[in-house]
Structure formats: C-alpha cells, structure tokens
Enzyme design. Structure first.
Site, PDB file in Angstrom:
ATOM      1  CE1 TYR A  86      -3.708   2.384   0.224  1.00 28.23           C
ATOM      2  CE2 TYR A  86      -2.270   3.522   1.855  1.00 28.23           C
ATOM      3  CZ  TYR A  86      -3.231   3.421   1.188  1.00 28.23           C
ATOM      4  OH  TYR A  86      -4.044   4.820   1.009  1.00 28.23           O
ATOM      5  CD1 TRP A 135      -1.583   7.191  -0.924  1.00 24.41           C
ATOM      6  CD2 TRP A 135      -1.701   9.309  -2.215  1.00 24.41           C
ATOM      7  NE1 TRP A 135      -3.042   7.957  -0.915  1.00 24.41           N
ATOM      8  CE2 TRP A 135      -3.060   9.154  -1.615  1.00 24.41           C
ATOM      9  CE3 TRP A 135      -1.466  10.582  -2.883  1.00 24.41           C
ATOM     10  CZ2 TRP A 135      -4.068  10.013  -1.857  1.00 24.41           C
ATOM     11  CZ3 TRP A 135      -2.695  11.343  -3.184  1.00 24.41           C
ATOM     12  CH2 TRP A 135      -3.725  10.921  -2.374  1.00 24.41           C
TER      13      TRP A 135
HETATM   14  N1  MGD Z   1      -2.572   8.171  12.333  1.00 18.71           N
HETATM   15  C1  MGD Z   1      -3.088   8.020  10.952  1.00 18.71           C
HETATM   16  N2  MGD Z   1      -2.373   7.231  10.120  1.00 18.71           N
HETATM   17  C2  MGD Z   1      -2.867   7.486   8.763  1.00 18.71           C
HETATM   18  C3  MGD Z   1      -3.774   8.290   8.518  1.00 18.71           C
HETATM   19  C4  MGD Z   1      -4.522   9.083   9.310  1.00 18.71           C
HETATM   20  O1  MGD Z   1      -5.414   9.871   9.096  1.00 18.71           O
HETATM   21  N3  MGD Z   1      -4.035   9.084  10.662  1.00 18.71           N
HETATM   22  N4  MGD Z   1      -4.097   8.400   7.077  1.00 18.71           N
HETATM   23  C5  MGD Z   1      -3.754   7.271   6.230  1.00 18.71           C
HETATM   24  C6  MGD Z   1      -4.062   7.606   5.104  1.00 18.71           C
HETATM   25  S1  MGD Z   1      -5.459   8.289   4.408  1.00 18.71           S
HETATM   26  C7  MGD Z   1      -3.074   7.161   3.843  1.00 18.71           C
HETATM   27  S2  MGD Z   1      -3.159   7.181   2.236  1.00 18.71           S
HETATM   28  C8  MGD Z   1      -1.571   6.616   4.149  1.00 18.71           C
HETATM   29  C9  MGD Z   1      -0.817   7.010   3.587  1.00 18.71           C
HETATM   30  O2  MGD Z   1       0.611   6.201   3.735  1.00 18.71           O
HETATM   31  P1  MGD Z   1       1.576   6.021   2.517  1.00 18.71           P
HETATM   32  O3  MGD Z   1       1.017   6.029   0.781  1.00 18.71           O
HETATM   33  O4  MGD Z   1       2.542   4.810   2.992  1.00 18.71           O
HETATM   34  O5  MGD Z   1       2.646   7.273   2.670  1.00 18.71           O
HETATM   35  P2  MGD Z   1       3.682   8.042   1.787  1.00 18.71           P
HETATM   36  O6  MGD Z   1       4.395   8.787   2.690  1.00 18.71           O
HETATM   37  O7  MGD Z   1       2.940   8.843   0.595  1.00 18.71           O
HETATM   38  O8  MGD Z   1       4.583   6.964   1.243  1.00 18.71           O
HETATM   39  C10 MGD Z   1       4.686   6.862  -0.099  1.00 18.71           C
HETATM   40  C11 MGD Z   1       6.095   6.539  -0.136  1.00 18.71           C
HETATM   41  O9  MGD Z   1       6.625   6.153  -1.667  1.00 18.71           O
HETATM   42  C12 MGD Z   1       7.612   6.864  -1.883  1.00 18.71           C
HETATM   43  N5  MGD Z   1       7.943   7.396  -3.196  1.00 18.71           N
HETATM   44  C13 MGD Z   1       7.693   8.295  -3.674  1.00 18.71           C
HETATM   45  N6  MGD Z   1       7.831   8.366  -4.923  1.00 18.71           N
HETATM   46  C14 MGD Z   1       8.287   7.223  -5.287  1.00 18.71           C
HETATM   47  C15 MGD Z   1       8.519   6.649  -6.431  1.00 18.71           C
HETATM   48  O10 MGD Z   1       8.454   7.134  -7.532  1.00 18.71           O
HETATM   49  N7  MGD Z   1       8.884   5.197  -6.778  1.00 18.71           N
HETATM   50  C16 MGD Z   1       9.070   4.559  -5.327  1.00 18.71           C
HETATM   51  N8  MGD Z   1       9.418   3.351  -5.476  1.00 18.71           N
HETATM   52  N9  MGD Z   1       8.458   5.054  -4.240  1.00 18.71           N
HETATM   53  C17 MGD Z   1       8.301   6.537  -4.365  1.00 18.71           C
HETATM   54  C18 MGD Z   1       7.829   7.949  -0.912  1.00 18.71           C
HETATM   55  O11 MGD Z   1       9.306   8.192  -0.654  1.00 18.71           O
HETATM   56  C19 MGD Z   1       7.057   7.156   0.315  1.00 18.71           C
HETATM   57  O12 MGD Z   1       8.166   6.443   1.175  1.00 18.71           O
HETATM   58  O13 MGD Z   1      -1.491   6.928   5.728  1.00 18.71           O
HETATM   59  C20 MGD Z   1      -2.492   6.517   6.598  1.00 18.71           C
HETATM   60  N10 MGD Z   1      -2.118   6.751   7.880  1.00 18.71           N
HETATM   61  N1  MGD Z   2      -2.252  18.366   2.647  1.00 20.86           N
HETATM   62  C1  MGD Z   2      -2.312  17.119   2.501  1.00 20.86           C
HETATM   63  N2  MGD Z   2      -3.423  16.888   2.019  1.00 20.86           N
HETATM   64  C2  MGD Z   2      -3.737  15.604   2.013  1.00 20.86           C
HETATM   65  C3  MGD Z   2      -2.993  14.631   2.679  1.00 20.86           C
HETATM   66  C4  MGD Z   2      -2.077  14.692   3.046  1.00 20.86           C
HETATM   67  O1  MGD Z   2      -0.984  13.928   3.528  1.00 20.86           O
HETATM   68  N3  MGD Z   2      -1.454  16.147   2.987  1.00 20.86           N
HETATM   69  N4  MGD Z   2      -3.513  13.180   2.274  1.00 20.86           N
HETATM   70  C5  MGD Z   2      -4.632  12.830   1.614  1.00 20.86           C
HETATM   71  C6  MGD Z   2      -5.042  11.573   1.575  1.00 20.86           C
HETATM   72  S1  MGD Z   2      -4.399  10.254   1.092  1.00 20.86           S
HETATM   73  C7  MGD Z   2      -6.184  11.294   2.053  1.00 20.86           C
HETATM   74  S2  MGD Z   2      -7.023   9.847   2.449  1.00 20.86           S
HETATM   75  C8  MGD Z   2      -7.110  12.690   2.599  1.00 20.86           C
HETATM   76  C9  MGD Z   2      -8.026  12.390   3.780  1.00 20.86           C
HETATM   77  O2  MGD Z   2      -8.903  13.414   3.985  1.00 20.86           O
HETATM   78  P1  MGD Z   2      -9.785  13.532   5.313  1.00 20.86           P
HETATM   79  O3  MGD Z   2     -10.026  12.099   5.753  1.00 20.86           O
HETATM   80  O4  MGD Z   2     -10.962  14.532   5.022  1.00 20.86           O
HETATM   81  O5  MGD Z   2      -8.751  14.404   6.296  1.00 20.86           O
HETATM   82  P2  MGD Z   2      -8.320  14.201   7.687  1.00 20.86           P
HETATM   83  O6  MGD Z   2      -7.282  15.406   7.830  1.00 20.86           O
HETATM   84  O7  MGD Z   2      -7.795  12.936   8.254  1.00 20.86           O
HETATM   85  O8  MGD Z   2      -9.570  14.615   8.273  1.00 20.86           O
HETATM   86  C10 MGD Z   2     -10.342  16.003   8.205  1.00 20.86           C
HETATM   87  C11 MGD Z   2     -10.760  16.297   9.445  1.00 20.86           C
HETATM   88  O9  MGD Z   2     -11.930  15.620  10.072  1.00 20.86           O
HETATM   89  C12 MGD Z   2     -12.055  15.942  11.407  1.00 20.86           C
HETATM   90  N5  MGD Z   2     -12.523  14.731  12.140  1.00 20.86           N
HETATM   91  C13 MGD Z   2     -11.554  13.818  12.714  1.00 20.86           C
HETATM   92  N6  MGD Z   2     -12.349  12.825  13.361  1.00 20.86           N
HETATM   93  C14 MGD Z   2     -13.505  13.356  13.189  1.00 20.86           C
HETATM   94  C15 MGD Z   2     -14.956  13.052  14.256  1.00 20.86           C
HETATM   95  O10 MGD Z   2     -15.065  11.986  14.565  1.00 20.86           O
HETATM   96  N7  MGD Z   2     -16.097  13.663  13.717  1.00 20.86           N
HETATM   97  C16 MGD Z   2     -15.836  14.800  12.958  1.00 20.86           C
HETATM   98  N8  MGD Z   2     -17.031  15.633  12.686  1.00 20.86           N
HETATM   99  N9  MGD Z   2     -14.749  15.182  12.251  1.00 20.86           N
HETATM  100  C17 MGD Z   2     -13.630  14.615  12.627  1.00 20.86           C
HETATM  101  C18 MGD Z   2     -10.472  16.553  11.867  1.00 20.86           C
HETATM  102  O11 MGD Z   2     -10.607  17.657  12.456  1.00 20.86           O
HETATM  103  C19 MGD Z   2      -9.812  16.451  10.654  1.00 20.86           C
HETATM  104  O12 MGD Z   2      -9.204  17.543  10.579  1.00 20.86           O
HETATM  105  O13 MGD Z   2      -6.487  13.676   2.434  1.00 20.86           O
HETATM  106  C20 MGD Z   2      -5.664  14.051   1.303  1.00 20.86           C
HETATM  107  N10 MGD Z   2      -4.931  15.163   1.243  1.00 20.86           N
HETATM  108 MO    MO Z   3      -5.437   8.155   1.933  1.00 18.71          MO
END
Ligand code: MGD
Ligand code: MGD
Ligand code: MO
Length: 770
Positions: A113, A115
C-alpha cells in the site's frame, strides 16, 4: 551559464514547471491553469538532495550472510552493504523463486500500500503487481487507508462506492441549489491540495467562494474549527470526536418524532426502513434517539439540534461527510447514518440535496469528473486470489493461518515469508507502530523500493533505490482530474537510482518474463501508449478530441472530457425499478437482511450508535485527550518531510500538537513548549500549539513526521502519531483502519531538546553502507 529550461511536471499536489539550469533546479512555477496552486510544489527541489536519498542498492549485512535464516530482530539496527544492481536484482529474483516454490505465492505479500508518485507508468505498486502476476501472483490488499469501512458499507447499502469516490453531487450544483449545508468533518483546502494521480486545477476554493456568496446556512460539525476556512460563514459545532453517528441519528429521530419523515421516498427508494425507524423511536431498544439523547453523547446543544432537524426538512439540504469519519472504530456507522438521515429527509436525487462523502478529502472530489479512461498500466490478471483488508497487515504477519472476516466472508491469513514494498511507507501509515515492529520481525525477507531512506527502508533486508519522478518521463492523470499532465524528466538520476519501470524490468528479466512485462516498449513507448489509449477512448466513446501525443508532450497538458452539474441518483429517484441499485433489495438499504443474518455486534443491521473502543465518553477520565491525527498541511503524508512547505509547519524542529488553552493549563503546558504525548502503546514528543480552535479534550497532531524512535527508550522524537494509535479493524464487516480513535495523555517534557531531524540523520549514518 546556460539558459534556463522550463520542464512541465506534476505530483499528487498539482502541476508545475521546473526551472532547470546546468542540471540544477533553480525554481518552481505553478501551472498556469491552476487557480489555487499548492505550496508543496516548492518542496520538490528537496527530492534532488542526495543526503536524503538511497544512492545505491543495499543489503542488510546479516541477511547477506544467512539469507532467510538471518536474525530478523536486527532489522533497523544492522549495517547495510552496498551491492551492484546486477547482484541486487539477482538476490530479489532468487528470493521470489525460492518463496514461490517452497511456500507458494500466497506467502509473498505485495499489497504494498502507498501513494508512491503520481506517474501512471512508473506507479511502483502497480508495476510490482504486474511483475508478480507473471510469476504466480501474491497476496494483495483490498480497500485503502483513506477509505475502507466507508466503501464497504456503501457498496452494501448503495450498491457502489460512487458516493464516496467523487461521483455524488458535484459542488457546482451544491453552490447553485443547496440552502442548508451540514459539513461533518472538513471542507478544507488543506486536504484538497492533493489528488491521487495528480490534479491540474485546484477548484475547491472557487466553489466555496460561490457557496459563501450565496449566504446559505452552513453548520460545521468538527472538533477542529479550521477544518473550514475562516472566510466561509459557518456555525461551528465542536463535536466530541467519533460521535457523529449519534448526532445524525438524533437529527433523524427528531424528524421522525415530529412526524415528518419522507414517507414516499422511504417507501419507493429504500428497504428495511422499519428497522431504522424502530430504533429511532425507541421501540426496538427502549431508548428514543432524539436531540436530547444526541446532545449528551456529542457534547452539543440540544436546542440547536432540534432547530437543525426542522431546517433539514424545510429547506433544500445537503450533508457532506469527510473520509476521516470512517477512519475510526465503527467507521461504517457515520457513513450509513448519514445515508439514513438523508433518506428520512428525502431529498436524495434532487439538485443540491442528499448526501455525499469525501468532499475536499481529495482535491478532485466534487469537481466535474472525468468521463474518459484515465491512463494506467495494466496489472494483468491475478493467478491467485489471496488478500487482506489493507490495514490488517500486523494481524496478518503476527497470526499466519488465523481467520478474519471481511464483507461477511471468513478467510485465512497467509503464512507470509517475503514482503516486497514499493512506493509506500508502512512506518508512516500504519497504526500502533510498536506493534508493527513486532510483526515486522516475522517474515524471512523484506524488500523495499523507494527513493528515500525511509523508516521502512531502514528496516528492510534489501533496499532498491528508485528515482523520484523528476528523474524520468511519465504522465499524470486520474478520474477526478480534468487534465492529463506531462511529467518530463528534469534532472539526471541521483546516485545509482533507477526508474521503477527499469528496476522491475530487470527483475522480470531474471525471472524470465521480461517480454511480457515490457511488451516490447521502453519508457517513452509506454508514455505514448498510455496517452494514446486515453485519447482513443475519448474520441471513440465520447466524441471528444484530445490533442495528438506530440502536441500533448510539447504543451505539457491535455484536457479530458468531464461531466459537471451532476445530481447523484437523480434517475433512481424518478424510477427506482428501472435504475435499480446493486444492493440486496435494488434500493437504498436502511435495514440489512445480510447484516441481520451475520449478527455482528460491531456492525448491526441498521445504522446505530455503537461506542468506540476509546472516546471521551464512559470510562475516560479528565486527563484523557482524544487525539485526531489528521493529514499534514505542508506535505503529502511522509513525502518530502524536509522540504520547505513541511518545515514551515514545524516548531523547534518537531510537529505541532494543537490543544485547547484549558487543557494546556490543566497540564502545566505553555504554547511552544515540548510535550510528551503518551498512552499504553507508545510515546512521542511534539511542540505544543495552544489554541481555542480545538474542542476541549481534543489534541490534534498531524501524520507524517519521519519515525524517529530512540533506541534506548523507544520515545519517538519527531511527533509521529502512529506510535500512539490503535490497530484494530473498524468492525468485522469493513475491517478498515481506526486511526482517529485514540486516547492519549500529554505533559511538559523538560529533558533534552535535541533537534528531531538530527537524531533521524544520525540513524541513517549509523545504518549507512559498510
Ligand atoms: N494516524 C493516522 N495514520 C494514517 C492516516 C491518518 O489519518 N491517521 N491516514 C492514512 C492514509 S489516508 C493514507 S493514504 C496513508 C498514506 O501512507 P503512504 O501512502 O504509505 O504514505 P507516503 O508517505 O505517501 O508513502 C509513499 C512512499 O513512496 C515513496 N515514493 C515516492 N515517489 C516514489 C517513486 O517514484 N517510486 C517509489 N518506489 N517510491 C516512491 C515515498 O518516498 C514514500 O516513502 O497513511 C494513513 N495513515
Ligand atoms: N496536505 C495534504 N493533503 C492531503 C493528504 C496529505 O497527506 N497532506 N492526504 C490525502 C489523503 S491520502 C487522504 S485519504 C485525504 C484524507 O482526507 P480527510 O479524511 O478528509 O482528512 P483528515 O485530515 O484525516 O480529516 C479531516 C478532518 O476531520 C476531522 N475529524 C476527525 N475525526 C472526526 C470525527 O470523529 N468527527 C468529525 N466531525 N470530524 C472529525 C478532523 O478535525 C480533521 O481535521 O487527505 C488527502 N489530502
Ligand atoms: Mo489516504
């Protein structure tokens, strides 16, 4: 000095032009057609910094000696040895062959998994899967960390996950028709900066401005005030985290109590409504779900809830629900309860009415959506069907052979011998990293392919250095962006790194499947091929002309055919029989026969309030804080952690944890001070940001700080919230991650104050190649 070259490129946070002079990046300019470019584009030059990069293929010394019999607890502590690409790819191919023939391909976990980068050719995990599908397959993952419980429950109740994938009402119709907008979670440019596969134009703010101009009533339900820009006139309801389901049910219960549920809509368009109505009026469990009941659970005002319930039926009303709400224990429920509430209001299928999920969670959700075929390299067909729900990785590694449930089925965890991760960072994304570290000692071999020496790469046996996207040619595009963008090579590869496609092509060669892997195309051959497939589809299926490849590559972008002004389920509302949904009844499921049969206490047969494992309710005490670990403002997850946009949001070299002045005072914490945040699972440091924009009892710490635990104590010093989070499935049905369900404590940390990044860099030096 030679002239400055202007190179079009794109990342998940948007398109931009890289200015290059004498092989050096001298500037970044935003894409001309982007009304709101992301500041993260200015972090891109940091990719070229060799100090951050893996420069050569590396193998952990103990693994090189003993292979699958090495001491796996030495991962992350033992030095690496650099090897040639020929040696490295031979080791990888031999290991794939060994595990496949000795244990079977299900013992290879390549869910991988992550991005990775926005390029559709060099998409690391797709290429990994393509290669392994040619040699017998692998164990994969289903759903994402972003959304898992959500799509599982929506597939069951709406027949598809469209409503949370960006195909619910578009924001233009909401701006034009909605009179009452209730935002659960966020509508924030912070998260809308990014889109999986890149984005040409960031449009959220322009829609929000239109919404603000119309002066409609907006209720913003979130523990964090700035989940909504301050220039939008919204009423902030600072809800107790993880209790939105109770608020939705309380609103629905008030409408029922007032005798105003949309009977005609419920009869024609839903099934099982009686189960939900019986729960709301208390006939099934003796508790009436109304404003007073909800106010108590949510920590909100009962009168406000009563008034809002009336307004929802009196005006054209729309509910938006962020993905974050389902990234929590019982995360199926807020998504289903919102659908239940919208059905009782009865405006689903009317312009500007109903419910939609994930607006602003990614930049393209709510924008006009791409009707064309978005470019993607095929992963080919799967020879085996072995999978885990994405966030059950530690469970799988710790419990081979144990059973798990998913979407009503019971399955078995495979016996994982080999893990191959390309383009993801589980030491960023997974919950309870100390538990993951234990699980991480189980597989015989771990291969990580990444440009950066990430926390995950540090804990691998074989590290394969990939180039970043700016060191090769590719193209960006996805179903939620109206542009395909050229991603041209700007600089030479850093160190000995290779493009992902090239790495897999070489390994495929050693496995004897290169011909089928590359189909006779090189990098530019593939870029052209993927573009042409999209162009041909747009022309043949939609009569839409996209420029020829040469023009696209010269201009740096092409526009795609899109649909704007979309009202979700408009046809279904008019004629539910002719437009039957793919659910058990063909209608919106508000009471489920399937779930009734399964009898899961953690995912009942109708939307229901089920207490999460950890929350500010029964059993918590005054020293507990509910931690929200949301997405970081200045970077994408852990990517380019040391870039300018990321560093701008840190203080004293650490992530900032926001907490309310009352909570700070009660703990003797002052603004700007280093604090220790802890619970039974772990502890980390952060800098306190004391602000009344968070609800009392809540602590907000963004994700993505580079995981830096001290060897002696395990104390994480950079501010990575995943040392604290809870690693349990949302329910037996959805099995999503429950990151936003987490209680912590916080206290001043007076001891040593070393810069977190210095400590991280020390680790890299200690592990560096012998
Ligand atoms: N506590 C908490 N944890 C969360 C979340 C949360 O809300 N709270 N959100 C979750 C969510 S929504 C997501 S999507 C995940 C994200 O989790 P990840 O998608 O695992 O996070 P990234 O840091 O984007 O990791 C991408 C990796 O790809 C590498 N990379 C970039 N470009 C390339 C490339 O061209 N080739 C290769 N081989 N590698 C590359 C980067 O260096 C990085 O190490 O985290 C989750 N974790
Ligand atoms: N700059 C930036 N943008 C991103 C990403 C990033 O790493 N950086 N990651 C991307 C990815 S992979 C994803 S999946 C999306 C995720 O998108 P979201 O899931 O929408 O983003 P989050 O920042 O996890 O949460 C948004 C807000 O939800 C509120 N929240 C949390 N728990 C609760 C709850 O129980 N009730 C209510 N009402 N509100 C709550 C928090 O205050 C939080 O700031 O964001 C994407 N956008
Ligand atoms: Mo995500």
């Amino acid at each position: 000095m030679s002239e400055i070259k202007r190179i079009p490129h794109c990342s998940h946070w948007g398109a931009y032009t890289i200015l290059v002079q004498d092989e050096q990046i001298v500037g970044i300019e935003p894409f001309a057609h982007d009304p709101a470019p992301s500041p993260i584009i200015h972090s891109v030059p940091e990719w070229a910094n060799p100090e951050r990069r893996v420069l050569r293929p590396m193998v952990r010394s103990g693994w090189l000696d003993k292979r699958e019999h090495s001491d796996r607890r030495k991962r992350g502590a033992e030095k690496f040895v650099s090897v040639s690409w020929d040696e490295a790819t031979t080791l990888v191919a031999d290991e794939i062959r060994r595990v496949s023939s000795t244990h079977g391909n299900a013992s290879i976990f390549a869910g991988s998994y992550g991005w990775t980068n926005s390029g559709r050719l060099h998409h690391a995990s797709s290429l990994l899967k393509r290669m392994l599908n040619l040699v017998g397959g692998f164990t994969r993952h289903v759903d994402t960390y972003s959304i898992a419980a959500g799509p599982v429950i929506l597939r069951h109740t709406l027949g598809s996950s469209d409503a949370c994938d960006g195909q619910a009402n578009t924001l233009d119709t909401i701006a034009a028709h909605t009179e009452t907008l209730v935002v659960f979670g966020a509508l924030s440019p912070r998260t809308a900066q990014t889109e999986a596969g890149g984005i040409g134009a960031h449009r959220l703010e322009s829609y929000l401005r239109k919404i603000a101009e119309r002066g409609i009533r907006i209720v913003h339900v979130s523990p964090l005030k700035d989940d909504m820009p301050d220039w939008v006139d919204a009423e902030w309801w600072p809800i107790r985290p993880n209790t939105d389901t109770a608020l939705m049910l309380g609103l629905a219960g008030e409408i029922v109590k007032a005798g105003r549920p949309a009977r005609d809509f419920l009869d024609r368009c839903t099934s099982g409504a009686e189960r939900l109505l019986g729960y709301l009026d208390g006939s099934s469990d003796g508790i009436r779900k109304d404003a007073a009941w909800a106010a108590e659970i949510c920590g909100l005002d009962a009168d406000g809830i009563r008034q809002l319930a009336r307004r929802l039926v009196d005006t054209r009303s729309m509910l938006t629900v962020s993905w974050s709400l389902q990234r929590a224990h019982h995360g199926e429920q807020p998504f289903w309860a919102a659908l239940g509430l919208a059905s009782i209001v009865g405006q689903i299928g009317l312009p500007g009415g109903g419910v939609g999920y994930g607006y602003a969670s990614l930049g393209g959700v709510g924008s006009p959506f791409n009707l064309g075929k978005s470019p993607a390299i095929s992963q080919l067909t799967r020879p085996i069907d072995s999978f885990i729900p994405v966030a059950r990785i530690s469970d799988m590694l710790l419990n081979p052979g144990a059973t798990f449930t998913y979407e009503g089925e019971t399955r078995t965890y495979p016996d994982t011998r080999l893990v191959y991760w390309a383009g993801g960072n589980p030491y960023h994304h997974h919950q309870d990293l100390n538990r993951l570290s234990e699980a991480w000692t189980r597989p015989e071999t771990i291969i990580v392919q990444d440009p950066m020496f990430t926390a995950t790469a540090q804990r691998a046996d074989i590290v394969l250095p990939a180039t970043t996207s700016i060191e090769r040619n590719d193209l960006a595009g996805n179903k939620r962006s109206d542009f395909i963008i050229a991603m041209k090579q700007a600089i030479k590869p850093v160190g000995d790194s290779l493009p992902d496609f090239e790495i897999f092509d070489r390994i495929a060669g050693k496995l004897g499947v290169a011909d089928r892997f590359n189909e006779g195309r090189d990098e530019m051959g593939w870029v052209r091929h993927l573009y042409e497939a999209s162009r041909q589809d747009a022309s043949e299926r939609l009569g839409f002309d996209m420029p020829d490849f040469e023009t696209f590559w010269h201009d740096g972008y092409a526009r795609c055919p899109v649909r704007a002004d979309h009202t979700f389920l408009a046809d279904f509302r008019i004629d539910p029989e002719a437009h039957a949904l793919k659910t058990e009844s063909g209608k919106i499921v508000l009471g489920s026969e399937t779930l009734a049969r399964l009898g899961y206490a953690d995912c009942p047969s109708h939307p229901a309030w089920v207490e999460p494992a950890e929350w500010l309710g029964n059993g918590s005490d005054a020293s507990d804080l509910h931690m929200i670990s949301h997405q970081p403002a200045g970077r994408l997850h852990s990517q380019i952690e040391t870039g300018v946009a990321s560093v701008a949001n840190k203080r004293n070299g650490r992530e900032q944890a926001r907490l309310h002045p009352d909570d700070a005072a009660a703990r003797g914490v002052s603004d700007g001070q280093t604090i220790r945040i802890w619970n039974a699972r772990g502890a980390c440091l952060a800098t306190a940001d004391v602000t009344d924009s968070v609800r009392p009892g809540v602590l907000v710490l963004p994700t993505g700080a580079w995981f830096t635990p001290r060897a002696e104590t395990g104390l994480e010093v950079a501010g990575n919230p995943n040392v604290l989070t809870l690693d349990i499935g949302t329910s037996q049905f959805g099995q999503g991650c429950s990151a936003h369900t987490c209680l912590v404590r916080a206290e001043p940390h007076i001891a040593d104050q070393r810069d977190a990044f210095e400590e991280y860099q020390d680790r890299l030096v200690a592990l560096a190649t012998a």
